[in-house]
Design an enzyme around this catalytic site. Structure first.
Site, PDB file in Angstrom:
ATOM      1  CB  THR A 197      41.142  35.273  32.772  1.00 41.41           C
ATOM      2  OG1 THR A 197      42.055  35.950  31.928  1.00 41.41           O
ATOM      3  CG2 THR A 197      41.750  35.098  34.151  1.00 41.41           C
ATOM      4  NE  ARG A 225      48.789  43.159  30.434  1.00 38.88           N
ATOM      5  CZ  ARG A 225      47.755  42.469  30.877  1.00 38.88           C
ATOM      6  NH1 ARG A 225      47.803  41.147  30.903  1.00 38.88           N
ATOM      7  NH2 ARG A 225      46.665  43.064  31.308  1.00 38.88           N
ATOM      8  N   GLY A 227      49.990  41.251  33.841  1.00 42.53           N
ATOM      9  CA  GLY A 227      48.645  41.704  34.208  1.00 42.53           C
ATOM     10  C   GLY A 227      48.389  41.540  35.693  1.00 42.53           C
ATOM     11  CB  THR A 248      38.252  37.686  35.027  1.00 35.30           C
ATOM     12  OG1 THR A 248      38.228  37.799  33.595  1.00 35.30           O
ATOM     13  CG2 THR A 248      36.833  37.608  35.550  1.00 35.30           C
ATOM     14  CB  THR A 250      41.051  45.987  31.705  1.00 33.30           C
ATOM     15  OG1 THR A 250      39.973  45.825  30.785  1.00 33.30           O
ATOM     16  CG2 THR A 250      42.196  46.725  31.030  1.00 33.30           C
ATOM     17  N   GLY A 251      43.539  43.878  33.211  1.00 29.99           N
ATOM     18  CA  GLY A 251      44.489  43.734  34.311  1.00 29.99           C
ATOM     19  C   GLY A 251      45.064  45.046  34.813  1.00 29.99           C
TER      20      GLY A 251
HETATM   21  N1  ASP Z   1      42.938  40.000  33.873  1.00 30.81           N
HETATM   22  C1  ASP Z   1      43.614  39.340  32.776  1.00 30.81           C
HETATM   23  C2  ASP Z   1      44.806  40.180  32.399  1.00 30.81           C
HETATM   24  O1  ASP Z   1      44.694  41.369  32.327  1.00 30.81           O
HETATM   25  C3  ASP Z   1      42.757  39.135  31.583  1.00 30.81           C
HETATM   26  C4  ASP Z   1      41.364  38.605  31.827  1.00 30.81           C
HETATM   27  O2  ASP Z   1      40.931  38.495  32.952  1.00 30.81           O
HETATM   28  O3  ASP Z   1      40.696  38.278  30.868  1.00 30.81           O
HETATM   29  O4  ASP Z   1      45.841  39.625  32.118  1.00 30.81           O
END
Ligand code: ASP
Length: 328
Positions: A197, A225, A227, A248, A250-251
């Protein structure tokens, strides 16, 4: 008559002086000569054993994007322009999980999210689940400036993009082979890494902070979904009183812990330094392996804090710092 003439001449002269010199005065008062810009290309796991070629590709992209943002700030441009342009650059680069090169949903599609925030007045906007917008970050910026709303989703957001005449593309534009293979492995549960991301935070010479984030989300995410990246306060936040943050990881966990705002709130309500606030949220509150943040405070201090093995990142400042890194 003579007095009248000289009075008129005097006021004309004064007016001329004001018109000529006031903007210069205001300009020179406002341009501090100081700026900081930080960026990320995702937190997660990138093996230190990746090939030299891939390593160089990351470093080149990061350096080019950083240079782009740095020049905007150096020349007296706004942090809002800098963060938008840097994120746009990443969205066009297939190396990153944003725009072209975004990860695939469980159904094998690309659904893109982006958000942007101006710390000067807290104005912000985001789009989520867009499928035909070439640069989601620029649509977010446009709707921030041209609509009374903050978050547009799915078809409504794509429709708005068409209406606002931003560049649109066929959904196949976003699909790149490397990501497709990654998706296939993920579907077989053999692929572990996520990330890539992108985000950018900057403070400009006027002392204004801005933050922006853009992503394709997580590989194999369910259709629809949402995030943290398009959610102001979770994945992105900027407030001139405190700091700007782009996250960045796990959203779902970033949403649960309102990560970006949380850091700002610790600074505002508890007088924490940026470093202390970011460490508290990422290292004490968030579970290990959940992600990281980049942030800049109102003094131009910056931090990178992550609890994953790697975070692709970079910083440039008016003091001459120019660095890009992947691992610790
Ligand atoms: N935070 C982003 C999401 O969960 C993914 C990431 O940062 O890699 O959509």
């Amino acid at each position: 008559m003579k007095i009248l003439f000289s009075k008129t001449a005097l006021s004309t002269l004064l007016l001329l002086i004001i018109i000529t010199f006031l903007p210069i005065r205001i300009f020179s008062q406002e341009l501090s000569g100081k700026y900081t810009i930080v960026l990320h290309g995702g937190a997660g796991y990138i093996s230190p054993d990746i090939s030299e070629k891939i390593k160089l590709a990351y470093f080149k992209s990061l350096s080019d994007a950083l240079e782009l943002g740095k020049i905007i700030l150096e020349e007296g441009g706004t942090s809002l322009d800098a963060v938008e342009q840097v994120v746009r650059y990443f969205e066009d680069d297939t190396l990153f999980n944003a725009g072209r090169g975004a990860v695939f949903t469980a159904e094998g599609r690309n659904e893109l999210d982006a958000s942007i925030m101006n710390g000067k007045d807290l104005s912000s906007d985001a789009v989520t689940g867009v499928k035909i917008i070439k640069n989601p970050i620029s649509l977010a910026r446009l709707v921030m400036e041209k609509t009374p709303h903050i978050l547009f989703a799915g078809k409504g957001a794509d429709y708005l993009g068409l209406k606002m005449e931003v560049e649109t593309v066929d959904p196949s534009y976003f699909k790149v082979e490397r990501r497709y293979q990654q998706w296939k492995m993920r579907m077989k549960k053999t692929e572990k890494s996520d990330g890539e991301t992108v985000g950018c935070v900057a403070i400009d010479q006027f002392g204004n902070i801005a933050a922006a984030t853009s992503t394709g989300g997580l590989t194999g995410k369910w259709a629809g979904r949402v995030g943290d990246s398009p959610l102001i306060s979770a994945g992105t936040y900027a407030n001139n009183k405190t700091c700007g943050v782009s996250g960045t990881g796990t959203g779902e966990l970033f949403i649960k812990h309102t990560v970006a705002f949380h850091i700002s709130a610790l600074m505002e309500y508890k007088d924490y330094s940026l470093q202390k606030a970011a460490e508290e949220v990422i290292n004490s509150i968030m579970p290990v392996g959940s992600g990281g943040i980049i942030a800049v405070d109102k003094e131009g201090n910056y931090v990178f804090v992550f609890n994953t093995p790697s975070m692709v990142r970079g910083v440039a400042t008016s003091d001459g710092i120019f660095e890009v890194k992947i691992w610790n």
